[in-house]
Write a protein that holds these residues in place. Structure first.
Motif, PDB file in Angstrom:
ATOM      1  N   UNK A   1      46.001 -43.024   9.382  1.00  0.00           N
ATOM      2  CA  UNK A   1      44.590 -42.666   9.554  1.00  0.00           C
ATOM      3  C   UNK A   1      43.987 -42.026   8.311  1.00  0.00           C
ATOM      4  N   UNK A   2      42.748 -42.380   8.074  1.00  0.00           N
ATOM      5  CA  UNK A   2      42.027 -41.876   6.911  1.00  0.00           C
ATOM      6  C   UNK A   2      41.601 -40.426   7.130  1.00  0.00           C
ATOM      7  N   UNK A   3      41.324 -40.064   8.371  1.00  0.00           N
ATOM      8  CA  UNK A   3      40.808 -38.735   8.673  1.00  0.00           C
ATOM      9  C   UNK A   3      41.918 -37.816   9.166  1.00  0.00           C
ATOM     10  N   UNK A   4      41.847 -36.548   8.794  1.00  0.00           N
ATOM     11  CA  UNK A   4      42.850 -35.565   9.216  1.00  0.00           C
ATOM     12  C   UNK A   4      42.452 -34.827  10.490  1.00  0.00           C
ATOM     13  N   UNK A   5      41.139 -34.737  10.767  1.00  0.00           N
ATOM     14  CA  UNK A   5      40.705 -33.893  11.872  1.00  0.00           C
ATOM     15  C   UNK A   5      39.431 -34.433  12.518  1.00  0.00           C
ATOM     16  N   UNK A   6      39.345 -34.273  13.821  1.00  0.00           N
ATOM     17  CA  UNK A   6      38.125 -34.568  14.567  1.00  0.00           C
ATOM     18  C   UNK A   6      37.747 -33.308  15.309  1.00  0.00           C
ATOM     19  N   UNK A   7      36.468 -32.918  15.208  1.00  0.00           N
ATOM     20  CA  UNK A   7      36.016 -31.708  15.877  1.00  0.00           C
ATOM     21  C   UNK A   7      34.784 -32.017  16.710  1.00  0.00           C
ATOM     22  N   UNK A   8      34.563 -31.231  17.758  1.00  0.00           N
ATOM     23  CA  UNK A   8      33.345 -31.432  18.551  1.00  0.00           C
ATOM     24  C   UNK A   8      32.121 -30.982  17.760  1.00  0.00           C
ATOM     25  N   UNK A   9      30.955 -31.410  18.184  1.00  0.00           N
ATOM     26  CA  UNK A   9      29.715 -30.965  17.566  1.00  0.00           C
ATOM     27  C   UNK A   9      29.584 -29.465  17.821  1.00  0.00           C
ATOM     28  N   UNK A  10      29.436 -28.703  16.782  1.00  0.00           N
ATOM     29  CA  UNK A  10      29.402 -27.248  16.933  1.00  0.00           C
ATOM     30  C   UNK A  10      30.773 -26.667  16.662  1.00  0.00           C
ATOM     31  N   UNK A  11      31.093 -25.570  17.300  1.00  0.00           N
ATOM     32  CA  UNK A  11      32.364 -24.892  17.080  1.00  0.00           C
ATOM     33  C   UNK A  11      33.421 -25.386  18.063  1.00  0.00           C
ATOM     34  N   UNK A  12      34.613 -25.613  17.557  1.00  0.00           N
ATOM     35  CA  UNK A  12      35.736 -25.992  18.428  1.00  0.00           C
ATOM     36  C   UNK A  12      36.225 -24.737  19.140  1.00  0.00           C
ATOM     37  N   UNK A  13      36.653 -24.915  20.386  1.00  0.00           N
ATOM     38  CA  UNK A  13      37.160 -23.769  21.133  1.00  0.00           C
ATOM     39  C   UNK A  13      38.686 -23.757  21.098  1.00  0.00           C
ATOM     40  N   UNK A  14      39.259 -22.583  20.983  1.00  0.00           N
ATOM     41  CA  UNK A  14      40.710 -22.442  21.030  1.00  0.00           C
ATOM     42  C   UNK A  14      41.396 -22.990  19.795  1.00  0.00           C
ATOM     43  N   UNK A  15      42.709 -23.147  19.933  1.00  0.00           N
ATOM     44  CA  UNK A  15      43.520 -23.659  18.835  1.00  0.00           C
ATOM     45  C   UNK A  15      43.338 -25.166  18.688  1.00  0.00           C
ATOM     46  N   UNK A  16      43.560 -25.651  17.475  1.00  0.00           N
ATOM     47  CA  UNK A  16      43.495 -27.094  17.224  1.00  0.00           C
ATOM     48  C   UNK A  16      44.654 -27.779  17.944  1.00  0.00           C
ATOM     49  N   UNK A  17      44.415 -28.984  18.392  1.00  0.00           N
ATOM     50  CA  UNK A  17      45.426 -29.789  19.073  1.00  0.00           C
ATOM     51  C   UNK A  17      46.051 -30.714  18.038  1.00  0.00           C
ATOM     52  N   UNK A  18      47.372 -30.643  17.885  1.00  0.00           N
ATOM     53  CA  UNK A  18      48.074 -31.467  16.905  1.00  0.00           C
ATOM     54  C   UNK A  18      48.378 -32.842  17.488  1.00  0.00           C
ATOM     55  N   UNK A  19      47.929 -33.891  16.807  1.00  0.00           N
ATOM     56  CA  UNK A  19      48.173 -35.272  17.218  1.00  0.00           C
ATOM     57  C   UNK A  19      49.047 -35.909  16.141  1.00  0.00           C
ATOM     58  N   UNK A  20      50.227 -36.370  16.517  1.00  0.00           N
ATOM     59  CA  UNK A  20      51.111 -36.987  15.533  1.00  0.00           C
ATOM     60  C   UNK A  20      50.670 -38.420  15.244  1.00  0.00           C
ATOM     61  N   UNK A  21      51.120 -38.942  14.120  1.00  0.00           N
ATOM     62  CA  UNK A  21      50.761 -40.303  13.724  1.00  0.00           C
ATOM     63  C   UNK A  21      51.269 -41.313  14.755  1.00  0.00           C
TER      64      UNK A  21
END
Length: 107
Positions: free
Chosen positions: A15-35
């Motif tokens: 994947x070209x992108x490392x992170x996807x976030x919701x519009x605005x502030x993300x809540x809580x800890x980031x969720x790790x998605x493996x390749x």
């Protein structure tokens, strides 16, 4: 005592992108998605392959595909429902062109 060594998985894309976030502030800890989780979602949900075909493409067992798919769906649902961000993290994977993966299914 060492555990079982993780099998190298074949993936069609890095994947070209490392992170996807919701519009605005993300809540809580980031969720790790493996390749490999992302690859299973791509092959099952976007390409429409069944789990047996995905297993053949990635060089892993069908039961492993089912477990990875279930885990990945839970992570995506959690991020969508709770407004969390999803970050890509590495896993032992061997990149193979998508055309090579499709050719494996035909032969």
């Amino acid at each position: 005592m060492a555990g079982r060594r993780e099998k190298l998985r074949r993936v069609g894309i890095i994947p070209e992108y490392r992170c996807f976030t919701p519009d605005g502030l993300a809540s809580g800890d980031a969720i790790d998605m493996t390749v490999d989780e992302l690859e299973v979602l791509r092959l099952c949900d976007l390409e429409g392959l069944n789990q047996e075909e995905v297993a053949q493409c990635m060089g892993i067992a069908r039961a492993t595909v089912a477990a990875i798919c279930s885990r990945a769906h839970r992570k995506v649902a959690n991020a969508l429902v709770n407004g969390g961000s999803v970050e890509k993290v590495g896993v032992r994977a061997l990149a193979a062109p998508v055309s090579d993966i499709r050719n494996q299914l035909i032969s």
